[in-house]
Enzyme design. Structure first.
Site, PDB file in Angstrom:
ATOM      1  N   ASP A  56       0.867  -1.168   0.000  1.00  0.00           N
ATOM      2  CA  ASP A  56       0.000   0.000   0.000  1.00  0.00           C
ATOM      3  C   ASP A  56       0.911   1.228   0.000  1.00  0.00           C
ATOM      4  O   ASP A  56       2.093   1.132   0.359  1.00  0.00           O
ATOM      5  CB  ASP A  56      -0.887  -0.032   1.247  1.00  0.00           C
ATOM      6  CG  ASP A  56      -1.805   1.176   1.344  1.00  0.00           C
ATOM      7  OD1 ASP A  56      -2.309   1.600   0.290  1.00  0.00           O
ATOM      8  OD2 ASP A  56      -2.001   1.687   2.451  1.00  0.00           O
ATOM      9  N   ASP A  94      -0.222   5.056   0.840  1.00  0.00           N
ATOM     10  CA  ASP A  94      -0.493   6.046   1.878  1.00  0.00           C
ATOM     11  C   ASP A  94      -0.529   5.422   3.265  1.00  0.00           C
ATOM     12  O   ASP A  94      -1.126   4.368   3.478  1.00  0.00           O
ATOM     13  CB  ASP A  94      -1.839   6.729   1.619  1.00  0.00           C
ATOM     14  CG  ASP A  94      -1.828   7.503   0.321  1.00  0.00           C
ATOM     15  OD1 ASP A  94      -0.749   7.667  -0.255  1.00  0.00           O
ATOM     16  OD2 ASP A  94      -2.903   7.910  -0.123  1.00  0.00           O
ATOM     17  N   ASP A 136      -1.657  -0.671   5.829  1.00  0.00           N
ATOM     18  CA  ASP A 136      -2.208  -0.174   7.093  1.00  0.00           C
ATOM     19  C   ASP A 136      -3.716  -0.329   7.182  1.00  0.00           C
ATOM     20  O   ASP A 136      -4.288  -0.189   8.257  1.00  0.00           O
ATOM     21  CB  ASP A 136      -1.868   1.309   7.268  1.00  0.00           C
ATOM     22  CG  ASP A 136      -2.698   2.191   6.337  1.00  0.00           C
ATOM     23  OD1 ASP A 136      -2.563   2.031   5.101  1.00  0.00           O
ATOM     24  OD2 ASP A 136      -3.489   3.005   6.828  1.00  0.00           O
TER      25      ASP A 136
END
EC number: 3.1.3.48
Length: 434
Positions: free
Chosen positions: A170, A172, A398
């Site tokens: 991922d 961001d 996240d």
């Protein structure tokens, strides 16, 4: 006890710590790699990081990177991926050279997410075997023109056939901190000045859209978003674009939707799709040209401003990106591993973001996917189709969306919630646990 005996004892103690998790990953039982104790290597992880790791929100299945690597899933080639030497370099705006063993700190990155990802459908189990070459060749012959273009975009190279691990990242709040800068949540969590933090985030967001709009046709492509840069390649007739005028070709991306039609000169028609494909081809050319020198897209004043901004954000985020880069570069140095980026940001702003943060050398454009339209689980399906089901996939992120997608595909998931998780990830990679 001599050194050799102590070493054997440490290896045995770590092996015992992993025994309870081997049943979660069938390939673990066949692993013949040496296992090393991690008690000494992770002693420097802050107590706060360990505490935050233990209080995860999604405890329903095993997550990598927690509790001193005890939940690590060994792979079928566990002991053969530890090469750390590489001549690959990434030249950043700040003239920093990232070496595979001691990468320098680079400024953090932006994320311009205008849309959220969709909910993808479930996918086949990774335990299925990969089709043989003859069957694969026959399936390519039977594809329509549109599908052939997509297949070409995702087709694996000769190097892909040697891969053993694919790391799905991922962007961001995993590799870079951006969204939490804009909302002020990062400032609140880590006790930073919210005015400075939010201001830095807004400045970076402005620069992302400046590059996307000015150089990557985002004004034309915002409503014609694609998952992958080559998704409309089958509509490209190969015309020389050296003297092509994009500003006067009459293309309008508003409401195009990217669907095929038989009419020429209308949105979704043959002529319209060809012009759309031209733009994505040009985007790729620009990305490849500036992936290690984004300063070439900026004026001297903006280039200097970007240098200052990246350095400022790196200080505000306590070297978050610099810490993540250690793992990215270590993976990149392995001949049988590859980094792939899946982001919920639209594709064009995501490309601008990767360029502005000096990540272009780490993520070739063909290894960048946008999940805005189809969701991460469907992106995972495409990536599995590209690299095959015999390699080991590791998901790093996240958010809950990538965690759920990883679970659906039976892929190990390493959650990033703080600096300690990034440090632990790098240590696990150094010790060949991943």
């Amino acid at each position: 006890m001599d050194f050799s005996s102590r070493d054997k004892f440490k290896r045995l103690s770590f092996y015992i710590s992993l025994t309870s998790f081997n049943t979660l990953n069938p390939i673990a039982s066949s692993t013949n790699a040496s296992l090393i104790s991690t008690s000494s290597t992770i002693a420097n992880i802050p107590a706060a990081a360990v505490s935050s790791i233990s209080n995860q929100d999604y405890p329903t299945y095993t997550i990598l990177g927690q509790s001193q690597y005890q939940t690590c899933y060994p792979s079928s080639s566990f002991g053969g991926t530890g090469q750390t030497n590489s001549d690959t370099e990434s030249t950043t705006l700040a003239a920093a050279t990232y070496q595979t063993e001691k990468p320098s700190v680079m400024g953090p990155g932006p994320t311009a997410q205008r849309l959220s990802s969709g909910d993808p459908s479930s996918s086949p189990s990774l335990s299925q075997t990969t089709p043989n070459k003859d069957a694969d060749d026959q399936s390519r012959k039977n594809m329509t023109g549109k599908n052939r273009g997509k297949r070409k975009a995702d087709a694996s190279s000769s190097q892909d056939s040697e891969l053993e691990r694919v790391f799905l990242w991922d962007l961001d709040e995993t590799i870079i901190i951006f969204h939490s800068l804009l909302t002020g949540s990062y400032a609140q969590k880590y006790g930073k000045d919210p005015t400075v933090v939010i201001g830095s985030g807004l400045t970076m967001e402005e620069m992302i859209f400046e590059v996307a709009d000015t150089h990557l046709f985002f004004n034309d492509l915002e409503e014609c978003d694609q998952v992958h840069v080559e998704d409309v390649a089958s509509d490209d007739n190969g015309q020389d674009l050296s003297n092509y005028s994009f500003s006067t070709d009459g293309f309008s991306g508003s409401g195009g939707g990217g669907s095929h039609g038989s009419s020429v000169g209308v949105q979704g028609g043959v002529d319209w799709m060809r012009k759309l494909a031209f733009r994505y081809r040009k985007v790729r050319e620009i990305y490849d040209k500036h992936k290690s020198n984004v300063g070439g897209l900026l004026s001297p004043q903006r280039k200097e401003a970007l240098q200052r901004l990246r350095a400022e954000i790196e200080v505000l985020t306590d070297s978050w990106l610099g810490t993540a880069l250690k793992s990215l570069l270590l993976i990149q140095s392995r001949k049988n591993c590859v980094n792939v980026l899946i982001t919920t940001t639209q594709l064009v702003p995501a490309l601008a973001k990767v360029l502005l943060y000096g990540l272009g050398e780490i993520f070739p454009i063909e290894n960048i996917y946008s999940a805005t339209k189809i969701g991460k689980e469907s992106c995972f399906e495409r990536i599995v189709s590209r690299f095959g089901k015999k390699v080991t996939y590791v998901v790093i992120g996240d958010g809950r969306d990538e965690e759920i997608a990883a679970k659906q595909h039976n892929m190990p998931f390493w959650r990033i919630t703080n600096h300690g998780d990034l440090v632990s990830l790098h240590q696990a990679l150094e010790l060949d646990f991943l």
